[in-house]
Design a protein around this motif. Structure first.
Motif, mmCIF file in Angstrom:
data_model
loop_
_atom_site.group_PDB
_atom_site.id
_atom_site.type_symbol
_atom_site.label_atom_id
_atom_site.label_comp_id
_atom_site.label_asym_id
_atom_site.label_seq_id
_atom_site.Cartn_x
_atom_site.Cartn_y
_atom_site.Cartn_z
ATOM 1 N N CYS A 37 0.832 -1.212 0.000
ATOM 2 C CA CYS A 37 0.000 0.000 0.000
ATOM 3 C C CYS A 37 0.865 1.259 0.000
ATOM 4 O O CYS A 37 0.568 2.236 -0.705
ATOM 5 C CB CYS A 37 -0.926 -0.003 1.206
ATOM 6 N N ASN A 38 1.909 1.238 0.800
ATOM 7 C CA ASN A 38 2.786 2.412 0.853
ATOM 8 C C ASN A 38 3.472 2.656 -0.487
ATOM 9 O O ASN A 38 3.648 3.804 -0.911
ATOM 10 C CB ASN A 38 3.839 2.229 1.956
ATOM 11 N N ALA A 50 0.870 4.282 -2.671
ATOM 12 C CA ALA A 50 0.555 5.643 -2.239
ATOM 13 C C ALA A 50 1.668 6.616 -2.575
ATOM 14 O O ALA A 50 1.430 7.819 -2.765
ATOM 15 C CB ALA A 50 0.280 5.652 -0.738
ATOM 16 N N PHE A 61 -7.434 2.824 -0.798
ATOM 17 C CA PHE A 61 -6.848 1.490 -0.753
ATOM 18 C C PHE A 61 -7.970 0.471 -0.900
ATOM 19 O O PHE A 61 -8.955 0.501 -0.152
ATOM 20 C CB PHE A 61 -6.109 1.280 0.572
ATOM 21 N N ASN A 112 -8.832 -3.696 -1.528
ATOM 22 C CA ASN A 112 -8.364 -5.076 -1.623
ATOM 23 C C ASN A 112 -8.763 -5.704 -2.956
ATOM 24 O O ASN A 112 -9.771 -5.321 -3.567
ATOM 25 C CB ASN A 112 -8.939 -5.913 -0.477
ATOM 26 N N GLY A 131 -9.132 -1.632 6.485
ATOM 27 C CA GLY A 131 -8.359 -1.252 5.305
ATOM 28 C C GLY A 131 -8.739 -1.942 4.017
ATOM 29 O O GLY A 131 -8.125 -1.666 2.984
ATOM 30 N N ASP A 177 -4.304 -1.396 9.716
ATOM 31 C CA ASP A 177 -5.353 -0.385 9.550
ATOM 32 C C ASP A 177 -5.765 0.186 10.908
ATOM 33 O O ASP A 177 -6.007 1.397 11.035
ATOM 34 C CB ASP A 177 -6.564 -0.948 8.809
#
Length: 588
Positions: free
Chosen positions: A9-10, A13, A23, A25, A98, A125
């Motif tokens: 995710c990072n 982002a 975000f 899934n 999340g 999350d």
């Protein structure tokens, strides 16, 4: 390289160029309009993150659905109807999951994004939401947005144990973000072993119960295990030197006299400081050990410690004995289940006298929390468990827990709701976890009970014209119910006769002038005029029987109980009736 959910995710982002990053899934199905719905709340600059409702999610975002998972059109139809029925709905929350999460990009970058230390996934999350809210920002559930979620698909496809990863990450989350509302007690000075120290110290706090203390000490003197001492702490109560001296020939006893009553927790901590033993056992002055208690626990401790590199404690079961007028009316096993840390985080499953724990661990944890008048033993067990101590269960009863009218739970207050909330605040758990949901259900049950019954107890007194008798009755009620949520309902033949007493009464009070009526008629009227979960009936001149009161409070449902002891005022049996005067039922 698979670096895990948070790192992935990072990475994504870091390439985001728009003010909102979402975000999502890979095991989700998004219906038309889902993104518009998630973005609408961001018109409020205080909103930092939003999430939808879903079929597979923990916490407040979860809803029931009724569609075939394999039918994409059915999912769209459900989501469309859901949005129509809940248009504009918003729910403030402390946590968003999340699987589908919209966040302001600037805020996400400012706090450093997801914590990649959570590995493959789970709880990152929760941690993110905690940090987002630290500056006062708002998190909202968009009640009018629905997103379908299969759940755990990546774990399942890769044959990974989601539950095991989640457990490890829960511990990391607690260490990172879930802090007690108040600082834990400071560590106590370390114990300095000396030659001749006993292996076990039994700690007994006492206050104004010398004969009960005598019985408790006698049960320790009968132990089959000999390498022990007893530390008695007299918590500002009656002189117990004679009781202790009588036992010195049978026991190694140290007595610590405190000038001021500070409560059981403070007294127990004083005992911890005075104890010389490697292991600590606990005993209230109104409870007793069976002869094999200490030996059984020591054997179990040695076996558990030999198998574990972590600090360990052991606990047994106990027998809960209910006494009434000195007679045993009920016996039941308490704590008869293997130790489970998650259950302990919701309710206390350990008897106060059943654990045996290392003294060094208790000292390092700071002893008992003297800020607590109730549930202080449970709070310590939780603190020890959080610190890494592992409890092992000995599945046999080895002690008796006595329930009677002199128990501290009666003296200190009937309702434990506030103490329960304090324990939860001191030992937070991840929001949305099964433990958090179990806690919430218990608190909601208590709150509903409180709403239905504003008082725990209603004391109904049938008067008969004996002013001094009424004073005796009221004094006994105040002594037995001190600290609890209770009301007083007086049915008096003529309140004017009692004026000197009534003007001194405060608190929650109802007074009715009912003329010359019999007690049964008073009880009939009281049914509609009390607001307590438990109604205690007593006639003027009687005193409240503490054991009867405790037995009533121990029942699950509402009760109406005759709680008086002694002979009622003579006038109470002489009044004619039922004959009501004009003033009947008029509150004064």
């Amino acid at each position: 390289e698979n670096r895990g959910f948070a790192a992935g995710c990072n990475q994504g982002a870091s390439h985001a160029r728009n003010p909102i990053v979402v975000f999502l899934n890979s095991d989700t199905v998004v219906p038309p309009g889902w993104l518009d719905g998630l973005l609408e709340p961001f018109a409020d600059p205080d909103v930092v993150a939003t999430g939808p409702r879903s079929n597979f999610v923990s916490g407040v975002q979860l809803i029931d659905t009724a569609y075939e998972v394999s039918d994409a059109l059915a999912i769209d139809d459900f989501a469309w109807l859901w949005r129509l029925q809940h248009r504009g709905g918003r729910t403030e929350t402390s946590r968003l999951v999340g699987f589908c999460l919209a966040v302001r990009t600037a805020a996400f970058n400012r706090i450093g994004g997801f914590d990649e230390g959570f590995g493959l996934g789970g709880c990152e999350d929760d941690d993110l939401c905690f940090r987002l809210r630290a500056d006062g920002s708002r998190l909202l559930v968009c009640d009018d947005v629905f997103v379908h979620h299969d759940g755990h698909a990546s774990f399942d496809d890769n044959d990974l144990d989601w539950a095991e990863v989640e457990r490890d990450n829960h511990q990391r989350l607690w260490e990172r973000t879930l802090r007690p509302s108040l600082p834990a007690p400071d560590p106590l000075p370390a114990r300095e072993p000396r030659i001749g120290d006993p292996r076990v110290s039994v700690l007994i706090p006492t206050h104004n119960r010398p004969e009960m203390l005598r019985r408790a000490l006698a049960s320790v003197a009968e132990q089959t295990y000999a390498d022990l001492e007893v530390v008695v702490v007299n918590d500002g109560g009656l002189d117990v030197n004679a009781v202790v001296d009588d036992m010195r020939g049978r026991l190694r006893v140290e007595l610590v006299d405190l000038a001021v009553n500070g409560g059981r927790a403070a007294a127990n901590t004083t005992a911890v400081l005075a104890a010389r033993g490697e292991l600590l056992a606990f005993l209230d002055d109104d409870d007793i050990y069976f002869p094999h208690h200490v030996a059984t626990l020591v054997d179990a401790y040695d076996a558990a410690a030999a198998r574990s590199s972590d600090p360990v404690g052991v606990h047994s079961y106990c027998i809960r004995v209910t006494e009434q007028d000195g007679t045993v009316v009920d016996r039941a096993v308490f704590g008869d289940a293997p130790f489970d840390a998650e259950t302990l985080a919701v309710v206390n499953t350990l008897g106060g006298m059943t654990p045996l724990v290392p003294a060094d661990e208790v000292r390092a944890a700071g002893g008992f929390d003297s800020r607590m008048r109730l549930l202080d033993d449970w709070e310590l067990w939780l603190r020890l468990a959080r610190g890494g101590l592992r409890f092992h269960t000995v599945p046999v009863p080895t002690a008796e827990y006595r329930v009677h009218g002199h128990n501290q739970s009666v003296r200190e207050g009937i309702c434990l709701h506030d103490a329960l909330r304090h324990v939860y605040a001191q030992h937070p758990v991840p929001p949305g976890s099964s433990t958090a949901m179990a806690r919430r259900r218990l608190l909601e049950t208590n709150a509903a009970r409180e709403a239905a019954y504003p008082f725990d107890v209603s004391v109904v007194v049938a008067g008969a014209g004996d002013v001094s008798g009424l004073v005796r009755t009221l004094q006994s009620a105040a002594a037995v119910l001190a600290g609890g949520r209770w009301e007083l309902v007086l049915f008096l033949p003529d309140p004017v006769v009692y004026e000197a007493v009534l003007v001194q009464l405060g608190g929650d009070l109802q007074v009715y002038g009912v003329g010359d009526v019999t007690a049964p008629e008073v009880w009939r009227q009281a049914a509609d005029r009390t607001a307590g979960r438990h109604v205690l009936r007593v006639q003027e001149g009687q005193t409240l029987d503490p054991s009867v009161v405790l037995a009533a409070l121990a029942s699950n449902g509402p009760t109406m109980t005759d709680a008086g002891t002694g002979t009622p005022s003579a006038a109470a049996s002489a009044v004619p009736g039922p004959r009501l005067r004009q003033r009947d039922g008029v509150p004064l």
